[in-house]
Design a protein around this motif. Structure first.
Motif, PDB file in Angstrom:
ATOM      1  N   LEU A 119      10.001   4.090   4.977  1.00 33.39           N
ATOM      2  CA  LEU A 119       8.706   4.667   4.642  1.00 33.39           C
ATOM      3  C   LEU A 119       7.656   3.571   4.545  1.00 33.39           C
ATOM      4  O   LEU A 119       7.929   2.467   4.063  1.00 33.39           O
ATOM      5  N   ASN A 120       6.440   3.896   4.986  1.00 32.40           N
ATOM      6  CA  ASN A 120       5.299   2.984   4.902  1.00 32.40           C
ATOM      7  C   ASN A 120       4.218   3.623   4.051  1.00 32.40           C
ATOM      8  O   ASN A 120       4.017   4.836   4.120  1.00 32.40           O
ATOM      9  N   ALA A 121       3.517   2.800   3.291  1.00 34.26           N
ATOM     10  CA  ALA A 121       2.373   3.287   2.532  1.00 34.26           C
ATOM     11  C   ALA A 121       1.407   2.126   2.342  1.00 34.26           C
ATOM     12  O   ALA A 121       1.813   0.968   2.236  1.00 34.26           O
ATOM     13  N   SER A 122       0.122   2.459   2.307  1.00 31.07           N
ATOM     14  CA  SER A 122      -0.890   1.439   2.043  1.00 31.07           C
ATOM     15  C   SER A 122      -2.025   2.085   1.271  1.00 31.07           C
ATOM     16  O   SER A 122      -2.258   3.292   1.380  1.00 31.07           O
ATOM     17  N   ALA A 123      -2.701   1.266   0.495  1.00 35.26           N
ATOM     18  CA  ALA A 123      -3.810   1.764  -0.312  1.00 35.26           C
ATOM     19  C   ALA A 123      -4.795   0.632  -0.566  1.00 35.26           C
ATOM     20  O   ALA A 123      -4.420  -0.542  -0.602  1.00 35.26           O
ATOM     21  N   LYS A 124      -6.062   1.014  -0.750  1.00 34.04           N
ATOM     22  CA  LYS A 124      -7.114   0.068  -1.121  1.00 34.04           C
ATOM     23  C   LYS A 124      -7.741   0.556  -2.409  1.00 34.04           C
ATOM     24  O   LYS A 124      -7.907   1.759  -2.606  1.00 34.04           O
ATOM     25  N   ALA A 125      -8.098  -0.402  -3.259  1.00 36.36           N
ATOM     26  CA  ALA A 125      -8.701  -0.042  -4.545  1.00 36.36           C
ATOM     27  C   ALA A 125      -9.527  -1.224  -5.044  1.00 36.36           C
ATOM     28  O   ALA A 125      -9.526  -2.308  -4.460  1.00 36.36           O
ATOM     29  N   ASP A 126     -10.225  -0.988  -6.167  1.00 35.85           N
ATOM     30  CA  ASP A 126     -11.065  -2.031  -6.747  1.00 35.85           C
ATOM     31  C   ASP A 126     -10.261  -3.075  -7.513  1.00 35.85           C
ATOM     32  O   ASP A 126     -10.739  -4.185  -7.730  1.00 35.85           O
ATOM     33  N   SER A 127      -9.064  -2.716  -7.946  1.00 30.29           N
ATOM     34  CA  SER A 127      -8.207  -3.680  -8.638  1.00 30.29           C
ATOM     35  C   SER A 127      -6.822  -3.652  -8.014  1.00 30.29           C
ATOM     36  O   SER A 127      -6.420  -2.671  -7.387  1.00 30.29           O
ATOM     37  N   LEU A 128      -6.106  -4.716  -8.210  1.00 31.15           N
ATOM     38  CA  LEU A 128      -4.776  -4.817  -7.633  1.00 31.15           C
ATOM     39  C   LEU A 128      -3.815  -3.826  -8.293  1.00 31.15           C
ATOM     40  O   LEU A 128      -2.961  -3.243  -7.625  1.00 31.15           O
ATOM     41  N   ALA A 129      -3.974  -3.617  -9.589  1.00 30.19           N
ATOM     42  CA  ALA A 129      -3.115  -2.669 -10.304  1.00 30.19           C
ATOM     43  C   ALA A 129      -3.322  -1.247  -9.774  1.00 30.19           C
ATOM     44  O   ALA A 129      -2.363  -0.501  -9.580  1.00 30.19           O
ATOM     45  N   ALA A 130      -4.572  -0.876  -9.526  1.00 31.09           N
ATOM     46  CA  ALA A 130      -4.858   0.461  -9.001  1.00 31.09           C
ATOM     47  C   ALA A 130      -4.255   0.634  -7.605  1.00 31.09           C
ATOM     48  O   ALA A 130      -3.741   1.710  -7.273  1.00 31.09           O
ATOM     49  N   ALA A 131      -4.300  -0.401  -6.791  1.00 32.54           N
ATOM     50  CA  ALA A 131      -3.697  -0.335  -5.458  1.00 32.54           C
ATOM     51  C   ALA A 131      -2.179  -0.192  -5.561  1.00 32.54           C
ATOM     52  O   ALA A 131      -1.569   0.575  -4.801  1.00 32.54           O
ATOM     53  N   LEU A 132      -1.563  -0.892  -6.509  1.00 30.66           N
ATOM     54  CA  LEU A 132      -0.119  -0.773  -6.702  1.00 30.66           C
ATOM     55  C   LEU A 132       0.269   0.638  -7.130  1.00 30.66           C
ATOM     56  O   LEU A 132       1.237   1.212  -6.630  1.00 30.66           O
ATOM     57  N   TYR A 133      -0.489   1.210  -8.075  1.00 37.09           N
ATOM     58  CA  TYR A 133      -0.208   2.577  -8.524  1.00 37.09           C
ATOM     59  C   TYR A 133      -0.395   3.583  -7.376  1.00 37.09           C
ATOM     60  O   TYR A 133       0.383   4.527  -7.236  1.00 37.09           O
ATOM     61  N   ALA A 134      -1.422   3.385  -6.566  1.00 35.04           N
ATOM     62  CA  ALA A 134      -1.675   4.293  -5.449  1.00 35.04           C
ATOM     63  C   ALA A 134      -0.534   4.239  -4.430  1.00 35.04           C
ATOM     64  O   ALA A 134      -0.089   5.281  -3.924  1.00 35.04           O
ATOM     65  N   VAL A 135      -0.037   3.051  -4.149  1.00 37.34           N
ATOM     66  CA  VAL A 135       1.079   2.907  -3.215  1.00 37.34           C
ATOM     67  C   VAL A 135       2.341   3.545  -3.802  1.00 37.34           C
ATOM     68  O   VAL A 135       3.090   4.226  -3.096  1.00 37.34           O
ATOM     69  N   TYR A 136       2.565   3.342  -5.091  1.00 38.72           N
ATOM     70  CA  TYR A 136       3.723   3.972  -5.738  1.00 38.72           C
ATOM     71  C   TYR A 136       3.648   5.490  -5.619  1.00 38.72           C
ATOM     72  O   TYR A 136       4.643   6.141  -5.284  1.00 38.72           O
ATOM     73  N   ASP A 137       2.474   6.067  -5.869  1.00 32.13           N
ATOM     74  CA  ASP A 137       2.312   7.514  -5.773  1.00 32.13           C
ATOM     75  C   ASP A 137       2.591   8.011  -4.353  1.00 32.13           C
ATOM     76  O   ASP A 137       3.238   9.042  -4.154  1.00 32.13           O
TER      77      ASP A 137
END
Length: 126
Positions: A62-80
């Protein structure tokens, strides 16, 4: 045990962000069995943080990618996203495994044993 490979590109993740990535990887590992590797690439560009991930396991890529204003938010988005993809994958696998085969179903109900049997009510549920 899920192996986490965390790489920074143009950014060095702090200890807190590394701990967050490890905690989210452990949650994936606890929820879903037979996962082997989670590769994450963290990047920053023009003030936005991005996280790209590749999750490998037995019969799963599986692949996933996300962009966000903070690194933590990007990590949570990818996890989701990974969690949603895994749930969808497991639902498909389960539906395929229990799907009825129409030809087999007809064969079962058309057997001679069922045709010859008498349909008398035994009165058990009266």
């Amino acid at each position: 045990m899920l192996e986490l490979l965390l790489t920074g590109k143009h950014v060095e993740p702090t200890d807190e962000e590394q701990a967050l990535a490890k905690r989210l990887a452990d949650k994936l590992d606890a929820d879903y069995t037979k996962l082997s590797t989670l590769r994450m690439v963290l990047d920053t560009e023009r003030g936005k943080f991005s996280c790209e991930s590749l999750l490998n396991g037995k019969h799963v890529n599986l692949n996933a990618s996300a962009k966000a204003d903070s690194l933590a938010a990007a990590l949570y988005a990818v996890y989701d996203k990974l969690d949603k993809q895994m749930r969808k994958y497991l639902t498909k696998v389960q539906e395929r495994s229990i799907a009825a085969n129409p030809a087999l179903k007809e064969k079962i109900w058309a057997s001679d044993d069922l045709k010859d049997g008498d349909d008398q009510d035994t009165g058990i549920f009266d």
